[in-house]
Design a protein around this motif. Structure first.
Motif, PDB file in Angstrom:
ATOM      1  N   SER A   1       0.718  -1.025   0.025  1.00  0.00           N
ATOM      2  CA  SER A   1      -0.025   0.048   0.067  1.00  0.00           C
ATOM      3  C   SER A   1       1.053   1.243   0.074  1.00  0.00           C
ATOM      4  N   GLY A   2       0.352   2.425  -0.141  1.00  0.00           N
ATOM      5  CA  GLY A   2       1.028   3.585  -0.090  1.00  0.00           C
ATOM      6  C   GLY A   2       1.434   3.991   1.221  1.00  0.00           C
ATOM      7  N   MET A   3       0.535   3.627   2.206  1.00  0.00           N
ATOM      8  CA  MET A   3       0.985   3.864   3.688  1.00  0.00           C
ATOM      9  C   MET A   3       2.380   2.940   3.933  1.00  0.00           C
TER      10      MET A   3
ATOM     11  N   THR B   1       1.950  10.724  -5.301  1.00  0.00           N
ATOM     12  CA  THR B   1       0.963  10.109  -5.673  1.00  0.00           C
ATOM     13  C   THR B   1      -0.136  10.738  -6.626  1.00  0.00           C
ATOM     14  N   VAL B   2      -0.398  12.136  -6.422  1.00  0.00           N
ATOM     15  CA  VAL B   2      -1.492  12.454  -7.105  1.00  0.00           C
ATOM     16  C   VAL B   2      -1.017  13.217  -8.374  1.00  0.00           C
TER      17      VAL B   2
ATOM     18  N   VAL C   1      -9.014   8.572  -4.303  1.00  0.00           N
ATOM     19  CA  VAL C   1      -8.977   9.522  -5.474  1.00  0.00           C
ATOM     20  C   VAL C   1      -8.524   8.778  -6.611  1.00  0.00           C
TER      21      VAL C   1
ATOM     22  N   ILE D   1       5.432   4.653   2.681  1.00  0.00           N
ATOM     23  CA  ILE D   1       5.868   5.683   3.206  1.00  0.00           C
ATOM     24  C   ILE D   1       6.351   5.446   4.720  1.00  0.00           C
TER      25      ILE D   1
ATOM     26  N   TYR E   1      -1.701  14.137   3.519  1.00  0.00           N
ATOM     27  CA  TYR E   1      -2.610  13.275   3.184  1.00  0.00           C
ATOM     28  C   TYR E   1      -2.952  12.696   4.687  1.00  0.00           C
TER      29      TYR E   1
ATOM     30  N   SER F   1       1.196   6.099  -3.371  1.00  0.00           N
ATOM     31  CA  SER F   1       0.253   5.189  -3.617  1.00  0.00           C
ATOM     32  C   SER F   1      -0.033   4.898  -4.962  1.00  0.00           C
TER      33      SER F   1
ATOM     34  N   GLU G   1       4.651  16.572   0.088  1.00  0.00           N
ATOM     35  CA  GLU G   1       4.096  15.997  -0.795  1.00  0.00           C
ATOM     36  C   GLU G   1       3.964  17.056  -2.333  1.00  0.00           C
TER      37      GLU G   1
ATOM     38  N   ASP H   1       5.928  12.548  -1.797  1.00  0.00           N
ATOM     39  CA  ASP H   1       4.910  11.835  -1.958  1.00  0.00           C
ATOM     40  C   ASP H   1       4.215  12.506  -3.480  1.00  0.00           C
TER      41      ASP H   1
ATOM     42  N   THR I   1      -2.478   3.024  -5.808  1.00  0.00           N
ATOM     43  CA  THR I   1      -3.753   2.888  -5.683  1.00  0.00           C
ATOM     44  C   THR I   1      -4.648   4.126  -6.393  1.00  0.00           C
ATOM     45  N   LYS I   2      -3.876   5.067  -6.679  1.00  0.00           N
ATOM     46  CA  LYS I   2      -4.652   6.462  -7.306  1.00  0.00           C
ATOM     47  C   LYS I   2      -4.373   6.324  -8.809  1.00  0.00           C
TER      48      LYS I   2
ATOM     49  N   VAL J   1      -4.997  -2.201  -4.462  1.00  0.00           N
ATOM     50  CA  VAL J   1      -4.093  -1.178  -3.285  1.00  0.00           C
ATOM     51  C   VAL J   1      -2.560  -1.587  -3.544  1.00  0.00           C
ATOM     52  N   GLY J   2      -1.707  -0.578  -3.555  1.00  0.00           N
ATOM     53  CA  GLY J   2      -0.260  -1.022  -3.865  1.00  0.00           C
ATOM     54  C   GLY J   2       0.575   0.310  -3.569  1.00  0.00           C
TER      55      GLY J   2
ATOM     56  N   THR K   1      -1.319   9.808   6.322  1.00  0.00           N
ATOM     57  CA  THR K   1       0.106  10.312   6.695  1.00  0.00           C
ATOM     58  C   THR K   1       0.239  11.157   7.906  1.00  0.00           C
TER      59      THR K   1
HETATM   60  C1  PLP Z   1      -3.981   7.457  -0.839  1.00  0.00           C
HETATM   61  C2  PLP Z   1      -2.811   8.066  -0.466  1.00  0.00           C
HETATM   62  C3  PLP Z   1      -1.666   7.612   0.361  1.00  0.00           C
HETATM   63  C4  PLP Z   1      -1.764   6.194   0.894  1.00  0.00           C
HETATM   64  O1  PLP Z   1      -2.133   4.984  -0.009  1.00  0.00           O
HETATM   65  P1  PLP Z   1      -2.576   3.720   0.184  1.00  0.00           P
HETATM   66  O2  PLP Z   1      -2.582   3.053  -0.776  1.00  0.00           O
HETATM   67  O3  PLP Z   1      -4.189   4.170   0.591  1.00  0.00           O
HETATM   68  O4  PLP Z   1      -2.021   3.233   1.415  1.00  0.00           O
HETATM   69  C5  PLP Z   1      -0.622   8.192   0.639  1.00  0.00           C
HETATM   70  N1  PLP Z   1      -0.520   9.560  -0.037  1.00  0.00           N
HETATM   71  C6  PLP Z   1      -1.361  10.042  -0.811  1.00  0.00           C
HETATM   72  C7  PLP Z   1      -1.326  11.492  -1.407  1.00  0.00           C
HETATM   73  C8  PLP Z   1      -2.550   9.493  -1.082  1.00  0.00           C
HETATM   74  O5  PLP Z   1      -3.520  10.115  -2.083  1.00  0.00           O
END
Ligand code: PLP
Length: 432
Positions: free
Chosen positions: A85-87, A185-186, A378, A90, A111, A205, A154, A183, A207-208, A217-218, A114
């Motif tokens: 997962s993203g968590m 992710t977005v 998201v 991190i 986030y 993450s 981020e 981070d 996942t997004k 999820v990853g 986090t």
């Molecule tokens: C969702 C998210 C995470 C956590 O990721 P998971 O895959 O849900 O564990 C961390 N940082 C940001 C910016 C996120 O949007």
């Protein structure tokens, strides 16, 4: 790959996988826990890291390896570690270099998950997160002491859509011999290039936007590969012989000190053979496969998400029932100039807006949308909405919520890749 310097879209489709002995063109799902050793010496070499190869799927797997190499290729890093997962990505990025008694400096608009990890859970293990206002790089410098191990922030804040002066923050970190962990992710490439703006490690993450379809999820850590872990004397866990790995010295064997002999993999290898080996938040190969499908079309979807977000933000900004819209693609956002300079396609697809009528009107909107999905995620292909104060940021105290940029009346939208006319029509009927 045939060209010496393939472009982003080519890397997203090809990097990290040459057909295996079956000739399968798509990356297969290697659904196995373990791998045959050729002989006793081969096994001994793998365990000693004298040779890279597969041992056990908690630590490595060929499907995950293809995903990791492809992510490294897309981001322009030297190596990558995938996680469950993203968590967990991190958590591993922090704990690979921070022990009890250490600290790190982080932005305060994070986030929600986090923020809780940093402010509460890591504290129980004696690791201190020093929250500062990242709009002020001098505040970062002031928070650093001789126990500081990294600077964390981020690429785009969620939900404030804040974009900080990342090159200035990176410069402060680097002056003190610290890595900047970002981070992204977005805003993965091509939306944003984190290594071009000073990041040394990217956490994600998957996942997004990278997975993009809301089915797996990853997470991942990507290493840029040129950070000097030896210069400051702070990173003994990487630069000294590792007693948990028969004395392997990750810096000497895999660091960036000599590009000719060392690939710049010291951090991700240490994370893999340390935190991942010992705590085991590994990605399942089936999820790695699903995430690879998303990664292949990321260069098409990323810009589309941004273009759609711009249209929806402009629509809402003009709508009589909307009080405010906080999207950095709009000229009244305080970080608009930075958004234009750093994000060629636009600053992502997540933003907040306030419905006239406050908390109750916001909740009502959530109950009336039809095309937009009401859920806690998201950046999947669909447009998504949520009321952060009562959901994603609910575990935070009211003061923490405000500090994280969450106002009680705020709706957060993640604009999908549907037709913008339909997204706007749905929001319009819900507001009506
Ligand atoms: C969702 C998210 C995470 C956590 O990721 P998971 O895959 O849900 O564990 C961390 N940082 C940001 C910016 C996120 O949007």
């Amino acid at each position: 790959m045939t060209t010496p310097d393939p472009g982003l879209a080519t890397r997203a489709v090809h990097a990290g996988f040459e057909a295996d002995s079956t000739g399968a063109r798509a990356v297969p799902i290697y659904q196995t826990t373990s791998y045959l050793f050729r002989d006793a010496e081969h096994a001994a070499n793998l365990f000693a890291l004298r040779e890279f190869g597969n041992i056990y799927s908690r630590i490595m797997n060929p499907t995950n390896d293809a995903l990791e190499k492809r992510l490294a290729g897309v981001f322009g890093g030297t190596g990558c570690l995938s996680t469950a997962s993203g968590m967990s990505a991190i958590f591993y990025a922090i704990t690979t270099v921070c022990s009890a008694g250490d600290n790190f400096v982080t932005g305060d608009k994070l986030y929600g998950g986090t923020y809780t990890l940093f402010g509460h859970t890591l504290k129980r293990f004696g690791i201190e997160a020093r929250f500062v206002d990242m709009r002020d790089p001098a505040a970062v410098a002031a928070a650093i002491d001789d126990k500081t191990k990294l600077v964390y922030t981020e690429s785009i804040g969620n939900p404030k859509c804040n974009i900080d002066d990342l090159p200035a923050i990176a410069a402060v970190a680097h002056e003190h011999g610290l890595p900047l962990v970002l981070d992204a992710t977005v805003s993965p490439p091509p939306v944003f290039d984190p290594f071009a703006y000073g990041a040394d490690l990217v956490v994600l993450s998957l996942t997004k936007m990278i997975g993009g379809h809301g089915n797996s999820v990853g997470g991942a850590i990507i290493e840029k590969g040129d950070f000097d872990w030896s210069a400051s004397g702070r990173f003994g866990l990487i630069t000294e012989d590792d007693p948990t790995y028969h004395g392997v010295n990750f810096w000497a064997a895999f660091g960036a000190h000599d590009k000719a002999v060392a690939p710049g993999l010291a951090f991700v290898l240490k994370a893999r053979t340390g935190m991942l080996r010992d705590t085991g938040a590994c990605l399942s190969p089936t999820n790695a496969f699903n995430l690879i499908q998303g990664l292949e079309t990321l260069p098409l979807r990323g810009p589309k998400h941004c273009a759609n977000a711009q249209v929806v933000a402009e629509f809402l900004a003009k709508h009589p029932k909307i009080e405010w819209v906080e999207y950095a693609g709009l000229s009244d956002h305080p970080d608009h100039a930075r958004a234009k300079a750093m994000f060629p396609h636009g600053p992502g697809a997540i933003f907040g807006f306030g419905v006239r009528g406050g908390f109750e009107a916001g909740k009502k909107l959530i109950d009336k949308v039809q095309l937009c999905s009401h859920l806690a995620n998201v950046l999947d292909a669909r447009s998504l909405v949520i009321h952060p104060a009562s959901t994603t940021h609910q575990q935070l105290t009211p003061e923490e919520q405000l500090q994280a940029g969450v106002r009680p009346e705020m709706i957060r939208v993640s604009v999908g890749i549907e037709d913008t006319a339909d997204i706007c029509a749905d929001l319009d009927q819900a507001l009506g």
